[in-house]
Design an enzyme around this catalytic site. Structure first.
Site, PDB file in Angstrom:
ATOM      1  N   GLU A  74      65.705  50.284  47.007  1.00 24.47           N
ATOM      2  CA  GLU A  74      65.258  51.519  46.351  1.00 24.47           C
ATOM      3  C   GLU A  74      64.068  51.312  45.401  1.00 24.47           C
ATOM      4  O   GLU A  74      64.028  51.882  44.318  1.00 24.47           O
ATOM      5  CB  GLU A  74      66.427  52.142  45.555  1.00 24.47           C
ATOM      6  CG  GLU A  74      67.572  52.551  46.438  1.00 24.47           C
ATOM      7  CD  GLU A  74      68.770  53.080  45.656  1.00 24.47           C
ATOM      8  OE1 GLU A  74      69.254  54.163  46.005  1.00 24.47           O
ATOM      9  OE2 GLU A  74      69.226  52.403  44.712  1.00 24.47           O
TER      10      GLU A  74
HETATM   11  C1  ACM Z   1      72.160  50.266  46.848  1.00 22.57           C
HETATM   12  O1  ACM Z   1      73.207  50.928  46.950  1.00 22.57           O
HETATM   13  N1  ACM Z   1      71.102  50.774  46.233  1.00 22.57           N
HETATM   14  C2  ACM Z   1      72.054  48.929  47.400  1.00 22.57           C
END
Ligand code: ACM
Length: 516
Positions: free
Chosen positions: A331
């Site tokens: 992310e």
């Molecule tokens: C995640 O759940 N951002 C690895």
């Protein structure tokens, strides 16, 4: 008059007892309720009686067996009051034999356990197998063995022969101590709980936007500043290096490897708030206690960023006897892709420089992968297939199946549901090797169930989200898919309820299960 009044009271008491006692609990042999389900179980007649004079027989020159014998005593002492004598093994000895036989050609985690009226024998090629044999004995003893106070229970172990070994090599759970901080006492309980189900890895998520949780001596403001908050604005906290080393040892004594994660280049606000120079604009950010993701990034084209990461990885590698360091990589929405790719490549090289191998969340596949870099599938199967094409093995943590922070259903008070609701059956009824086209058995190193803690504040919260799903994840990793079925598993889990109660686990009493 006196006698009749006593017998009248006795009669009332008898009536009350009959009226108030619960219907007799259905009994089923403990041997039929084991979780994770062993490879082969053969029940026999009779049982072994564990008593104060039972001996633990070992090769007393073997320090690992001495430790395992000590561990066995620590497990049974509170409930039984017994401290079993540890004796040199002799051919005719009665009691419990713990044997490491290095000529056994199987995985050191495999074990055989045989129980008859005179003897209990655990034999394995390594200490891990002996440890897992002990966990199986634990489940064969009455539930009261888990109590923290002594009882006069009949401590029998049913006669049987069990041959057992794990399906996947990597069997783990992740605990996020960044969103809410959890200290050594809670982490040790977590280790105890997952080791009971024969998991062998604890992935600790040690840094995120809301907090930096591990002391780094060369960059002290990470904890002086970066550890001082958490989601909701509480005071946060961190593990000192001494505390961390103690946890590593505590875990190792339970055959668990701790994999530390420093998430980067995103999920780094706590570091960016601690050191202005890690930001592209040389201005420290504010500490953050919300639950948004994807807004922070290390400045990927500054030299100081790599000096920082070199130090962090060096100190972390020195604290880590295991082979792997987790470098996050998920992310990173605030990092340009053309910056993300060389960044993840450089960080893999830093991990290598300090003698370790890297694990990254599935996005890491966008970069060049070092030999033996592992990708952790959580969201994007295309990334995971790309990682495989670059030679990587996968850890399977599909959010929609394996995220322990997902709500059970829409009424769950804790947890989130962005990846879906995960009831106990959804958590159990999937096959890592048959979930996504392009991900096959041979591509998979193992299975991990992560617990993110945005909504999780206390150990009770942890237990409520983790149980009763975790035993299912442990079984997915341990027991071959062909030997698993939900209809059969859910009965075993039902009988496991009193065990979890005895362990004082605050579990979610799912309506999908007929709890005993
Ligand atoms: C995640 O759940 N951002 C690895």
């Amino acid at each position: 008059m006196r006698f009749s009044s006593i017998s009248f009271s006795a009669a009332v008491l008898l009536l009350l007892t009959v009226a108030c006692s619960e219907p007799a609990k259905e009994k089923r042999a403990a041997i039929d309720n084991l979780i994770p389900k062993p490879s082969s179980v053969k029940a026999d007649t009779g049982s072994f009686q564990l008593a104060a004079n039972t001996t633990l027989n070992i090769d007393t020159a073997n320090l690992e067996l001495k430790k395992l014998a000590g561990y066995f005593n620590t497990l049974i002492k509170p409930a039984t009051g017994f401290e079993l004598a540890v004796k040199p093994a002799a051919n005719d000895s009665t009691g419990i034999d713990l044997i490491i036989d290095t000529t056994i050609k199987k995985s050191p985690e495999a074990y055989t356990l045989s129980i008859n009226g005179k003897k209990v024998t655990i034999k394995a090629g390594g200490g891990a197998g002996v440890f897992y044999g002990i966990q199986t004995i634990r489940q064969l003893l009455p539930d009261a063995i888990e109590a923290t106070t002594k009882s006069e229970t009949n401590w029998t172990i049913p006669a049987a022969t069990i041959v057992d070994e794990p399906s996947y090599e990597y069997r783990g759970s992740m605990l996020d101590i960044a969103r809410h901080f959890f200290g050594p006492k809670d982490i040790k309980r977590y280790i105890d709980l997952i080791s009971f189900y024969k998991m062998n890895t604890l992935h600790l998520h040690l840094s995120d936007d809301q907090g930096w949780r591990i002391e780094i001596k060369s960059w002290p403001k990470l904890t002086e500043i970066g550890s001082t908050t958490q989601v909701g604005g509480g005071k946060g906290g961190f593990l000192s290096q001494e505390e961390y080393k103690d946890l590593v040892q505590y875990a190792a004594d339970r055959y668990i490897t701790i994999i530390p994660e420093i998430d980067m280049p995103g999920h780094t606000n706590a570091a960016l708030a601690s050191y202005a120079e890690l930001n592209c604009n040389d201005t420290a950010t504010k500490l953050y206690s919300g639950i948004e993701v994807g807004f922070s990034t290390l400045c990927t084209n500054k030299e100081v960023t790599y000096k920082f990461l070199d130090d962090v990885i060096r100190e972390l590698a020195a604290l880590t006897p295991g082979k792997y360091l987790h470098i996050g990589g998920d992310e990173s929405h605030a990092t340009k892709k053309e910056d993300y790719i060389p960044f993840m490549e450089k960080v893999q090289l830093l991990v290598k420089k300090h003698g370790k191998l890297a694990i990254g969340w599935d996005e890491v596949a966008n970069s060049k992968l070092e030999p033996n870099t592992v990708a952790q599938y959580w969201a994007d199967s295309a990334n995971s297939v790309m990682a495989i094409s670059k030679g990587a093995k996968l850890i399977m943590s599909p959010a929609r199946k394996a995220y322990l922070d997902m709500q059970y259903d829409s009424t769950s008070k804790l947890g989130l549901h962005w990846a879906g609701y995960i009831e106990v059956d959804t958590a159990y009824t999937w096959d890592p090797a048959n979930l996504e086209p392009g991900i096959k058995r041979e591509n998979i190193w193992g299975v991990e169930a992560p617990l993110w803690t945005e909504t999780i504040v206390t150990m009770d919260d942890i237990e409520y989200m983790v149980f009763p799903r975790l035993p299912g994840y442990a079984e997915i990793a341990w027991t071959p898919t062909a030997s698993r079925s939900w209809d059969e598993y859910k009965v075993r889990l039902g009988y496991h309820g009193p065990r979890m109660k005895a362990m004082q686990i605050d579990y979610y009493p799912s309506k999908k299960i007929d709890w005993k």
